[in-house]
Write an enzyme that holds these catalytic residues in place. Structure first.
Site, PDB file in Angstrom:
ATOM      1  N   ASP A 226      11.118   1.484  10.441  1.00  0.00           N
ATOM      2  CA  ASP A 226       9.790   0.903  10.323  1.00  0.00           C
ATOM      3  C   ASP A 226       9.536   0.169  11.646  1.00  0.00           C
ATOM      4  O   ASP A 226      10.461  -0.113  12.409  1.00  0.00           O
ATOM      5  CB  ASP A 226       9.680  -0.031   9.113  1.00  0.00           C
ATOM      6  CG  ASP A 226       8.210  -0.269   8.720  1.00  0.00           C
ATOM      7  OD1 ASP A 226       7.320   0.029   9.543  1.00  0.00           O
ATOM      8  OD2 ASP A 226       7.958  -0.758   7.602  1.00  0.00           O
TER       9      ASP A 226
HETATM   10  C1  BGC Z   1       4.471  -0.623   7.919  1.00  0.00           C
HETATM   11  C2  BGC Z   1       4.638   0.880   7.879  1.00  0.00           C
HETATM   12  C3  BGC Z   1       3.748   1.515   8.907  1.00  0.00           C
HETATM   13  C4  BGC Z   1       4.086   0.949  10.279  1.00  0.00           C
HETATM   14  C5  BGC Z   1       3.247   1.518  11.385  1.00  0.00           C
HETATM   15  C6  BGC Z   1       4.647  -1.169   9.319  1.00  0.00           C
HETATM   16  O1  BGC Z   1       4.312  -2.523   9.381  1.00  0.00           O
HETATM   17  O2  BGC Z   1       5.402  -1.231   7.044  1.00  0.00           O
HETATM   18  O3  BGC Z   1       4.320   1.370   6.604  1.00  0.00           O
HETATM   19  O4  BGC Z   1       3.884   2.902   8.885  1.00  0.00           O
HETATM   20  O5  BGC Z   1       3.874  -0.459  10.250  1.00  0.00           O
HETATM   21  O6  BGC Z   1       1.935   1.059  11.279  1.00  0.00           O
END
Ligand code: BGC
Length: 842
Positions: free
Chosen positions: A228
């Site tokens: 993530d």
């Molecule tokens: C989220 C993800 C997301 C990523 C990119 C993170 O903060 O938890 O679900 O894909 O950001 O935006």
């Protein structure tokens, strides 16, 4: 789908690269793109959020995307076929936007309704999540776009999400939280998985032994695991865990890999074979999405189509039709005493009729929420509010907002927000160099701006030191307008040249970078305006005043128009209802309540919406309540109104779908993918204690917990009625059902009859149970389901395949089936199972 280029060739290409070349590939080149590598025939792949649409690389309302119904709405269809079609629509969107991998679906579970991202996850049930999630993935990947199923694992709430350690016992982990990931990786073959921010049982997920142990060893997973965003925080531990890609990049700004990892390989601290495996997975993904050339040195051009075109444009009729049908199919008619569907006319004397007068009431009637907040945000080309949808359907509609539910001031919008030349909704943004020289400007259509890695398009080449957002505010009614800005750093607001504030906005202590985007601080000032008056507002911001200046700049212009006190607005709404034939009250949540980045602190509707419903229903007993939330809210008046329709965050076509369903032109096809609580008592907490979140309820998630504790929900899991009625007539085990039931799987045939007046759709649900089991188990658990359509009077037999896994439990080392008698029960919801049959397991 198998890789286009053979495994041996993929390995040869990895072997051709130096340590530096390989390590470079393992961190993003920027926020959304990966590096290319001509020596491997690899072009740069592009990733995008997900899951409510395909946002693409920009966060900009001018770059619009089809906004599909929320995951909860898709799950409520209980229809893998329809969900797969939505996946295919998203694949077309991805191709149009040059995206190779969609960061979706989110298959964490609704462990508790307080979870801030509940709207983004499908269900509280692992099997329903698995089947809907797998369909979403198939839809994407059949069309060559990768799915990245997230967030592996235990990311079921938001509080302290970057740091908490989630404690899940072995059996619960396997049977509940890993189950959707397992089905989606093994059966749908997801090409990528995202490792979560949180830890599980002592290791942060990007370093967790579960990546290798579960994904690689137990499931034989050959796809890629990415972190993530900013979740990879160590060099060696993450490299040794089966993490393949650290996001975002570049490594010099974000990643713990880059040069540090190359050095760790050179000094023997990290085995090069581990790096080779990561690169192999990356180029296998590239091969799957078409980013790998047949011959090294000649990467194919990116697959992006240029701009919206024809039937695939996000505002085309075809897309609208599909999104409208999907929304209606997920709307859950939770309660209906017969008032729905509405008739277009009311009878008068002597056989004459007149058009029905509909009072459309409530804060979410005029501005519906079509999606939840956070990284899932997309910018739809348009949205249809309930009010617009009912008007467009030709109904005689009047409107009263009823109450003002916002605690914070929302983004400025039409009809009050105008560009400075008053040419339309939006603002002008001007960019200045350090010298004070104006170096570029852009006209925007909205009030929220996010810049990352550059400002104002290609023509702005010099570094930007300061920006100005210029707009006009036009009063519709006289009164006090609250005008302001959200963001970080120093902001000055001038209205018609007079300074209203010059202030520095800072993040609360303990807040992380996500908070700067998801709920940044606000500065506000009152502006007194006469009716029709317009003023010019200028917001000035020095970029260097924000602690996040090098990473991103997020600014939102906020505006609260004058509104009466809740007492006055409720009285006006009740009076309107009293003088109408029927009242449709649209209640719901706000961006402050349901978003990524924080959990909910209450399940009550924000503001005085409950009081609004009660007073409108008292003024006109013909009151229908539509609930516009992504996940459960408390509805203490639900039994006192004639109908309750749950519309979720229904996507850009929400209002049109609503009109069709209220008028009976479409069936409200949904069944609840999670239990709707009657009260907040007894619900699992999302609040960690000393950094630890213990899943003390174990296997007893959702309805399994209600069953164990003997608690009554408001609406049970699986519940929902359509516009016809059904009888459940027969159940047979081991019948003739086409399809693959897998080793040890069984088939069940359920005979149902449409006993009502019109064609309809029923979702036949089969639950397993094991009376007298030697292992601790829930009273029942979903084992299979199927949707069926039938005409009035028609009897149909629905075949349902149940895999052996539905009867198995995790012993700590392996899956086992307890020999003896299981019960299979079929019916229209978890609380109504009129048919049962027994099944012997050897
Ligand atoms: C989220 C993800 C997301 C990523 C990119 C993170 O903060 O938890 O679900 O894909 O950001 O935006």
């Amino acid at each position: 789908m198998s890789t286009v280029i053979g495994e041996e060739e993929l390995a040869r290409r990895v072997g051709r690269l130096s340590v530096e070349q390989k390590v470079r590939l393992l961190t993003g080149a920027d926020f959304w793109t990966l590096y290319d590598e001509p020596d491997a025939g690899l072009r740069a792949m592009v990733l995008s959020d997900g899951p409510a649409g395909v946002r693409g690389q920009s966060w900009d309302e001018r770059d619009s995307s089809a906004n599909v119904p929320s995951a909860t709405c898709l799950a409520a269809t209980w229809d893998p076929g329809r969900t797969e079609a939505i996946g295919a629509l998203l694949a077309r969107e991805a191709r149009r936007k040059g995206v190779d991998v969609l960061l979706a679906p989110t298959v964490n579970l609704h462990r508790t309704p307080y979870g801030g991202r509940g709207f983004e996850c499908f269900s509280e049930d692992p099997l329903l999540t698995a089947q809907i999630g797998a369909a979403y993935v198939r839809g994407l990947q059949r069309h060559g776009v990768g799915a990245c199923v997230k967030h592996f694992v235990g990311n079921d709430s938001e509080t302290q999400r970057m740091t908490i350690d989630v404690r899940i016992d072995e059996r619960t982990l396997h049977e509940v939280y890993l189950a959707p990931f397992e089905a989606i990786c093994r059966e749908a073959g997801a090409w990528a998985v995202m490792a979560a921010y949180n830890g599980v049982d002592g290791s942060t997920m990007t370093e967790s032994p579960l990546l290798r142990e579960i994904l690689h060893r137990q499931w034989g997973y050959d796809g890629l695991v990415m972190s993530d965003w900013t979740a990879a925080r160590s060099t060696e531990a993450t490299a040794e865990a089966a993490l393949d890609l650290a996001m975002p990049g570049p490594a010099s700004l974000f990643g713990p890999w880059g040069d540090l990892l190359a050095e760790a390989v050179r000094t023997g601290k990290v085995d090069e074979a581990l790096i080779d495996d990561k690169v192999l997975r990356l180029i296998r993904l590239a091969s799957r999405v078409g980013a790998l050339a047949g011959d090294p040195g000649a990467p194919p051009a990116p697959a992006a189509a240029a701009g919206p075109s024809g039937r695939d444009a996000p505002d085309s009729l075809e897309v609208a039709e599909e999104l409208r049908a999907a929304a209606a199919a997920g709307f859950v008619l939770a309660h209906n005493d017969g008032i729905l569907p509405l008739s277009r006319s009311v009878p008068m004397q002597v056989g004459l009729t007149r058009p029905v007068r509909v009072a459309v009431i409530g804060p979410n009637a005029e501005v519906a929420r079509t999606m939840g907040g956070g990284s899932a945000t997309v910018f739809p080309p348009y949205t249809v509010s309930p009010l617009e949808g009912l008007r467009a359907a030709g109904l005689n509609v009047t409107h009263a907002p009823g109450v003002y539910p916002h605690a914070r001031v929302p983004a400025a919008r039409a009809p009050w927000l105008l560009r400075p030349d008053r040419s339309g909704t939006g603002a002008e943004v001007r960019f200045f160099a350090g010298s004070g020289e104006l170096i570029g400007s852009e006209l925007r259509d909205g009030a929220a701006f996010l810049w990352r890695g550059g400002f104002g398009g290609a023509e702005v080449t010099e570094p930007v030191a300061r920006l100005e957002i210029r707009c006009a505010i036009r009063a519709t009614v006289p009164g006090t307008y609250r005008l302001g800005v959200s963001g970080l750093g120093r902001y000055r607001l001038l209205v018609d040249g007079a300074e209203l504030f010059d202030t520095t906005l800072t993040l609360a202590e303990g807040a992380d970078f996500g908070d700067a985007l998801l709920h940044p601080p606000q500065a506000l000032a009152p502006v007194q305006l006469a009716g029709g008056q317009s003023v010019t507002a200028v917001f000035e911001h020095d970029l260097s005043s924000s602690p996040l200046a090098g990473f991103f700049t997020f600014v939102q212009v906020n505006l609260e128009p004058p509104h009466g006190t809740d007492e006055v607005e409720i009285a006006a709404a009740a009076a309107l209802a009293a003088s109408s034939d029927v009242a449709v009250v649209v209640v719901g949540t706000t961006a402050e309540v349901e978003s990524e980045g924080f959990d909910r602190t209450s399940l009550a509707l924000p503001g005085r919406q409950d009081e609004l419903v009660r007073q409108v229903a008292a003024a006109n007993p013909r009151t229908v309540v539509v609930v516009n939330s992504g996940a459960p809210v408390l509805l203490p008046w639900a039994r006192d109104v004639p109908a309750v329709l749950l519309s979720w965050f229904g996507g850009q076509e929400l209002g049109n779908a609503l009109a069709e369903v209220l008028l009976g032109e479409a069936e409200p096809g949904g069944r609840l993918p999670m239990t709707w609580p009657a009260t907040e008592d007894g619900l699992p907490s999302p609040r960690p204690v000393d950094g630890v979140l213990a899943y003390t309820e174990g296997l007893f998630i959702g309805y399994r917990g209600y069953d164990r504790d003997g608690r009554e929900p408001l609406f049970p899991f699986g519940h929902g009625t359509g516009y016809t009625t059904w009888s459940y007539d027969s159940i047979t085990v081991d019948c003739d059902v086409p399809g693959d039931r897998g080793p040890g799987g069984v088939s069940v045939c359920v005979g149902v009859r449409n006993t009502g007046p019109r064609r309809g759709r029923e979702v036949v649900q089969v639950y397993a149970s094991r009376p007298g089991s030697a292992v601790e188990r829930p009273a029942k658990w979903l084992a299979g389901f199927a949707g069926v359509d039938a005409d009035p009077g028609e009897t149909v037999t629905v075949g349902i395949l149940i895999p052996e896994r539905a009867f198995q439990h995790w012993t700590g080392q392996a899956w086992a089936t307890e020999p003896g008698t299981f019960t299979l029960s079929a019916g229209p919801s978890s609380a109504s199972l009129p048919l049962t049959a027994e099944l012997e397991r050897p």
